[in-house]
Scaffold this motif. Structure first.
Motif, mmCIF file in Angstrom:
data_model
loop_
_atom_site.group_PDB
_atom_site.id
_atom_site.type_symbol
_atom_site.label_atom_id
_atom_site.label_comp_id
_atom_site.label_asym_id
_atom_site.label_seq_id
_atom_site.Cartn_x
_atom_site.Cartn_y
_atom_site.Cartn_z
ATOM 1 N N UNK A 350 -19.970 9.267 -7.678
ATOM 2 C CA UNK A 350 -20.583 7.954 -7.594
ATOM 3 C C UNK A 350 -19.679 6.869 -7.030
ATOM 4 N N UNK A 351 -18.428 7.217 -6.719
ATOM 5 C CA UNK A 351 -17.463 6.229 -6.214
ATOM 6 C C UNK A 351 -17.921 5.654 -4.883
ATOM 7 N N UNK A 352 -17.789 4.314 -4.751
ATOM 8 C CA UNK A 352 -18.127 3.638 -3.498
ATOM 9 C C UNK A 352 -17.040 2.621 -3.139
ATOM 10 N N UNK A 353 -16.597 2.641 -1.913
ATOM 11 C CA UNK A 353 -15.646 1.665 -1.366
ATOM 12 C C UNK A 353 -15.525 1.920 0.127
ATOM 13 N N UNK A 354 -15.045 0.901 0.843
ATOM 14 C CA UNK A 354 -14.602 1.101 2.220
ATOM 15 C C UNK A 354 -13.096 1.325 2.183
ATOM 16 N N UNK A 355 -12.602 2.351 2.854
ATOM 17 C CA UNK A 355 -11.170 2.617 2.938
ATOM 18 C C UNK A 355 -10.707 2.425 4.383
ATOM 19 N N UNK A 356 -9.659 1.678 4.570
ATOM 20 C CA UNK A 356 -9.086 1.534 5.911
ATOM 21 C C UNK A 356 -7.578 1.391 5.783
ATOM 22 N N UNK A 357 -6.849 1.942 6.724
ATOM 23 C CA UNK A 357 -5.392 1.812 6.739
ATOM 24 C C UNK A 357 -5.000 0.982 7.952
ATOM 25 N N UNK A 358 -4.234 -0.091 7.703
ATOM 26 C CA UNK A 358 -3.849 -1.031 8.751
ATOM 27 C C UNK A 358 -2.342 -1.011 8.950
ATOM 28 N N UNK A 359 -1.900 -1.408 10.132
ATOM 29 C CA UNK A 359 -0.469 -1.536 10.418
ATOM 30 C C UNK A 359 -0.057 -2.958 10.031
ATOM 31 N N UNK A 360 0.633 -3.072 8.907
ATOM 32 C CA UNK A 360 1.026 -4.378 8.384
ATOM 33 C C UNK A 360 2.306 -4.881 9.010
ATOM 34 N N UNK A 361 2.921 -5.896 8.383
ATOM 35 C CA UNK A 361 4.192 -6.443 8.883
ATOM 36 C C UNK A 361 5.268 -5.368 8.941
ATOM 37 N N UNK A 362 6.144 -5.457 9.916
ATOM 38 C CA UNK A 362 7.260 -4.528 10.118
ATOM 39 C C UNK A 362 6.786 -3.095 10.386
ATOM 40 N N UNK A 363 5.518 -2.947 10.832
ATOM 41 C CA UNK A 363 5.004 -1.606 11.189
ATOM 42 C C UNK A 363 4.688 -0.723 10.010
ATOM 43 N N UNK A 364 4.543 -1.285 8.808
ATOM 44 C CA UNK A 364 4.283 -0.491 7.604
ATOM 45 C C UNK A 364 2.787 -0.222 7.454
ATOM 46 N N UNK A 365 2.376 1.058 7.284
ATOM 47 C CA UNK A 365 0.947 1.348 7.037
ATOM 48 C C UNK A 365 0.548 0.829 5.654
ATOM 49 N N UNK A 366 -0.588 0.148 5.591
ATOM 50 C CA UNK A 366 -1.069 -0.411 4.321
ATOM 51 C C UNK A 366 -2.535 -0.021 4.155
ATOM 52 N N UNK A 367 -2.866 0.580 2.987
ATOM 53 C CA UNK A 367 -4.244 0.994 2.734
ATOM 54 C C UNK A 367 -4.988 -0.108 1.991
ATOM 55 N N UNK A 368 -6.227 -0.369 2.423
ATOM 56 C CA UNK A 368 -7.095 -1.331 1.751
ATOM 57 C C UNK A 368 -8.351 -0.619 1.260
ATOM 58 N N UNK A 369 -8.787 -0.983 0.041
ATOM 59 C CA UNK A 369 -10.062 -0.535 -0.501
ATOM 60 C C UNK A 369 -10.919 -1.773 -0.718
ATOM 61 N N UNK A 370 -12.107 -1.784 -0.134
ATOM 62 C CA UNK A 370 -12.982 -2.953 -0.193
ATOM 63 C C UNK A 370 -14.255 -2.556 -0.935
#
Length: 759
Positions: A350-370
C-alpha cells in the motif's frame, strides 16, 4: 528456530504457585501521570516495580472510561499470573507485557488488542485455559491470546516441525484477525530491544529469526517504523563488530555532511514556498542495515555510499506531489533512471510516494520522497493506520483490501499444503519484498514478487487458470512459461481444459500460492502412482535390513501414530513423492520390532543391497526423466527422490546429478530400465555444419529417414559466418537407435560433426 517463542528474556522460575483471585498488587501504580515522548517507548520500570502510568495516559487519549477499566482488569490479572517471575535483566516480568501494550497503544489499537497484549503470555507461561479467558475477558480477547500462544501439548517428530507448526498457527490466527500479528510484532520489538542480556548464541538465533520472518512481515504489512528498527536491531546482534564500525563511520560522516544537508533543506524549502507549495521538508538518514546491504550488494566502501541521507517532502494534496517534483527537478538535475512513481502504481503493502534522485551541491546524489499527509501515515504505520486514523481515506481502505487479499491467500495456501514446514516455505516466498508490476489484457495491475513467471501470474488470478495454462503471450508475442516478467509487461494466459500442471513448473515459480497449488495437484492427481512407488521403495528398504514385508496391525498402528500419518497409503505416498525417506521409515519399523533405535545411523553395509527400481518411462509424473541430461533406455541411470516431486532419473555421468548427489547422498537410489518399453524418448544432438544452402533440409530429411521425430530445432552462427551450430531435440527408441541415427546424419554433405548434447 522457535518462531513463536515466549519472551526469551525470561529467567528460570521456581515451581508455579497456587493461583489466587486477581487483585491489585502493592506498589504497582495503575494511575495516570505523564506521557512518554518516544513513539515506541519502553514502559517506566523502577527497581522491582513496573508501572502502567504511561500506558494509561496514552490510552486515555482515545479510549473511553469503560474500555480503560477493562484494560486495567486485564493488567491486574496478568500481574497476578506473572507474580514472582523476573526477566534476565532482573526486572519484574510484567514489565514486558506492559511494554508490548504501550507499543500497541501508539498504534491506537482497540481495548481488546491492548488487553490481549497484556495477557499474551499467560496461557503459555502460567497454564491459564482459554475457557477462563473467555469467561473473564470475552471470546475476542481469548482468541487473540490463543493465536499468540505456541502449541505446548502436542508431540512433534522434530524441533523444526514444532516451530513450523507454531508459526502456521500464528499466521492462520492472523488471517482471521490481523491484530494477532500486530501484537506479535510489538512483542518481538520489545524482546529485540532488551536482547543484550542474552548469551551471544541465543542473541544470534533470535536476531536471525527476526530478520528472516518478522522483518518481512512488518514490511509486507507496511509497518515501516518497526521494519526499520527490527532490521537495525537484528543487524546489531548478528554482526556486532560490523554494526559498531559502521555506526562510528556514520556518526563521523553526519558531522562532515551537516553543512550540505542544511544547505539542501534551506534551498528546497525556499523553492517550494516560492512555487506556492505548502510542504514539510526534513532529512532522513538511511538505517545502518540499509547502508550495509547497499555496500554488500554493490561492493562499495562506506565512502562510496553517497546517499546516506534522503529527504521527505510532505505536501497537502495529490496534485502538489507532482508540482513539487517538477519544482525540485528545476532546482537540481535529476539522475536518469532514478525516478519511480509509486503513487500511480503503489507497492504491494500500500506504500505510495514519488521517488527521485537529484544531483545536489558538490555533485552529491540526494534521494527525495514526495507524498501527501495521508500517504505518509500509511507509509509509516501501514495496516495499523486503520486504528490510528478512523477515516474514510481511500489510500488506507485500499491498503486494507490489499492486506486482506494477502491474508486470504494464506488460507488458500493452508488448504493446499501438506504440512506445516511446507506452509512456512510458501509463506516465506510470498514475503519476498521486491515487486514487479504487470498488466492483464484488460489493463488491471497485478503485483508479483521479482522473478515471477507467467505461471505465477496465472495462479495469482485464479487457481483454475494456473492449473489449465498451456502458453502465454507477453506484450502480444509468444513467450516461454519460465520467462521472468518485467515491469509493464502485458500478460495474456492461454488455457486448455485438458491441460494439467507440470512438475517442471516447480523449478521456476516464485509465489507461494503457485507452488502450493502445483504440489497439491501433483499429490492428488497422481496419488495412486505415488502410493505404488512408495510401497515398492519401502518393501525394498525393509528387505535390505531383513525385516519381513508383512507388518502386524498393531505395529502399523503404532508406526502411523509416531509418524503423524493418517494411513499407510499416506505414508506410502509420502515416500513416493520424496517427502519421507524409505530407509529411515524402514529403520523406524526395525526399532519398533525391538531392533536398533529408529534414530540410529543407517549403515551402508546392509545385509544386502537395495534392488534397483525398474523404470519404464510411462509411470507418469511420479517418475520424471531429468531435463538436464534426458536419459534414454540403454543409458546407465541413477534416481533422485526429490521432496514432494517424486523420483527423477538422471544419466550416470550427468554433471548436475553429480553435484546434487554430493549435497544429499541419502536421496539417491539405484534404478534400472525395464525390458519391455514401448514409447519414444527425447534426446538432444548438436551438429557443426557448413553454411550452405539446403543443409537444414538435408539433415532433417536424414533424421526422418532414420525413424527419428524432430521436436525442436535451434541454430547459432559463429562470428565469421562460416560455420553454424544446429541443435535438435529428437525422439528415439533407445541408445542403439540414437547411435544409428547419429551415424547416418554424419554422412550428410556439409555436416562436420555430430554429438549427443548433455548437461
Amino acid at each position: 528456530m522457535n518462531l513463536t517463542s515466549a519472551d526469551p528474556n525470561i529467567s528460570e522460575q521456581p515451581a508455579r504457585r497456587a493461583r489466587r483471585p486477581a487483585k491489585q498488587q502493592p506498589g504497582v501504580d495503575v494511575s495516570a501521570s505523564s506521557i512518554s515522548s518516544s513513539p515506541l517507548a519502553a514502559p517506566t520500570v523502577t527497581t522491582g516495580v513496573a508501572t502502567i502510568t504511561h500506558l494509561t495516559e496514552k490510552l486515555a487519549e482515545y479510549m473511553n472510561e469503560a474500555d480503560l477499566k477493562k484494560v486495567k482488569e486485564a493488567y491486574r490479572f496478568s500481574d497476578e499470573m506473572h507474580l514472582g517471575q523476573v526477566r534476565k535483566s532482573g526486572e519484574p516480568y510484567i514489565s514486558h507485557p506492559i511494554a508490548v501494550a504501550e507499543i500497541c497503544a501508539d498504534w491506537k489499537l482497540d481495548a481488546q488488542a491492548i488487553m490481549a497484549a497484556l495477557l499474551h503470555d499467560v496461557m503459555e507461561d502460567q497454564d491459564v485455559k482459554k475457557d477462563e479467558l473467555i469467561e473473564r475477558f470475552g471470546a475476542p480477547v481469548a482468541h487473540l491470546v490463543d493465536g499468540l500462544s505456541k502449541l505446548e501439548k502436542i508431540e512433534f517428530q522434530s524441533q523444526i516441525e514444532a516451530q513450523a507448526e507454531n508459526f502456521r498457527k500464528m499466521l492462520l490466527a492472523m488471517a482471521s484477525d490481523v491484530r494477532v500479528i500486530l501484537i506479535k510484532l510489538a512483542d518481538r520489538l520489545h524482546n529485540m530491544r532488551t536482547l543484550e542480556v542474552m548469551i551471544p548464541a541465543k542473541k544470534r538465533r533470535i536476531a536471525a529469526e527476526t530478520m528472516e520472518v518478522y522483518v518481512p512481515i512488518a514490511h509486507r504489512l507496511g509497518l515501516n517504523n518497526i521494519y526499520r528498527e527490527l532490521q537495525d536491531l537484528s543487524f546489531s546482534h548478528l554482526y556486532p563488530t560490523r554494526y559498531h564500525v559502521l555506526a562510528k563511520a556514520v556518526k563521523a560522516a553526519r558531522g562532515n555532511r551537516r553543512e550540505v544537508v542544511t544547505k539542501i533543506l534551506e534551498a528546497v524549502k525556499n523553492t517550494l514556498a516560492a512555487a506556492g507549495i505548502n510542504a514539510e521538508v526534513y532529512g532522513r538518514e538511511k538505517t545502518l542495515y540499509g547502508i550495509y546491504k547497499k555496500m554488500r550488494s554493490k561492493h562499495l566502501s562506506f565512502s562510496q555510499v553517497l546517499d546516506v541521507y534522503g529527504f521527505r517532502v510532505v505536501v497537502d494534496s495529490f496534485s502538489h506531489c507532482y508540482v513539487a517534483l517538477g519544482t525540485l527537478h528545476s532546482l537540481y538535475k535529476p539522475m536518469p533512471g532514478k525516478f519511480k512513481d509509486y503513487i500511480a502504481i503503489r507497492k504491494l503493502n500500500g506504500y505510495q510516494s514519488l521517488h527521485t534522485t537529484l544531483i545536489g551541491p558538490y555533485g552529491t546524489p540526494v534521494e527525495f520522497q514526495i507524498r501527501t499527509q495521508e500517504m505518509h501515515r500509511t507509509a509509516e504505520s501501514g495496516v495499523a493506520a486503520h486504528w490510528l486514523y478512523k477515516s474514510n481515506d481511500a489510500n488506507i481502505s485500499d491498503m486494507q483490501q490489499r492486506t486482506h487479499a494477502w491474508l486470504q491467500s494464506l488460507l488458500d495456501i493452508q488448504q493446499q499444503t501438506g504440512d506445516s514446514a511446507e506452509f512456512l516455505e510458501h509463506v516465506k516466498v510470498d514475503l519476498f519484498p521486491d515487486s514487479v508490476y504487470v498488466f492483464t489484457p484488460k489493463s488491471k495491475i497485478i503485483a508479483l514478487p521479482r522473478g515471477a513467471t507467467p505461471i505465477d501470474f496465472a495462479y495469482s488470478i485464479h487457481t483454475g487458470i494456473g492449473d489449465h495454462t498451456v502458453s502465454v503471450n507477453i506484450n502480444g508475442e509468444p513467450a516461454q512459461l519460465r520467462t521472468e516478467l518485467r515491469n509493464g509487461d502485458i500478460v495474456e494466459i492461454v488455457t486448455d481444459t485438458n491441460s494439467r500442471p507440470s512438475p517442471t513448473w516447480l523449478s521456476f515459480v516464485r509465489t507461494g500460492k503457485a507452488r502450493s497449488a502445483i504440489r497439491h495437484h501433483l499429490r492428488t492427481i497422481n496419488l495412486p502412482e505415488s502410493i505404488g512407488l512408495g510401497r515398492q521403495l519401502l518393501a525394498q528398504a525393509l528387505d535390505a535390513i531383513n525385516v519381513p514385508g508383512e507388518l502386524p496391525p498393531a505395529l502399523m498402528e503404532r508406526l502411523l501414530n509416531e509418524s503423524s500419518a493418517k494411513s499407510m497409503e499416506e505414508l506410502y505416498a509420502d515416500i513416493g513423492i520424496g517427502k519421507r525417506m524409505a530407509a529411515l521409515v524402514a529403520r523406524h519399523i526395525f526399532g519398533l520390532l525391538g531392533g536398533e533405535s529408529a534414530s540410529a545411523p543407517i549403515e551402508h553395509t546392509s545385509s544386502k543391497e537395495l534392488d534397483p527400481v525398474t523404470i519404464y518411462g510411462s509411470e507418469g509424473v511420479s517418475v520424471q526423466l531429468a531435463p538436464c541430461c534426458l536419459p534414454i533406455p540403454g543409458d546407465h541411470i541413477v534416481g533422485q527422490l526429490r521432496r514432494d516431486q517424486g523420483l527423477q532419473v538422471h544419466t550416470g555421468d550427468c554433471s548436475v546429478a553429480k553435484r546434487l548427489k554430493q549435497k544429499e547422498p541419502e536421496r539417491w537410489i539405484a534404478v534400472k530400465w525395464g525390458t519391455e518399453i514401448n514409447r519414444r524418448f527425447d534426446s538432444r544432438i548438436r551438429l557443426i555444419i557448413n553454411n550452405e544452402k539446403g543443409i537444414l533440409a538435408r539433415v532433417a530429411a536424414e533424421i526422418g529417414e532414420s525413424d527419428g521425430n524432430i521436436t525442436f530445432v535451434g541454430m547459432d552462427e559463429d562470428r565469421e559466418h562460416v560455420l553454424h551450430q544446429l541443435r535438435f531435440t529428437i525422439q528415439v527408441k533407445d541408445r542403439v537407435h540414437l547411435a544409428a541415427l547419429i551415424r547416418n546424419v554424419r554422412k550428410v554433405a556439409g555436416v562436420n560433426r555430430v554429438t549427443r548434447e548433455r548437461a
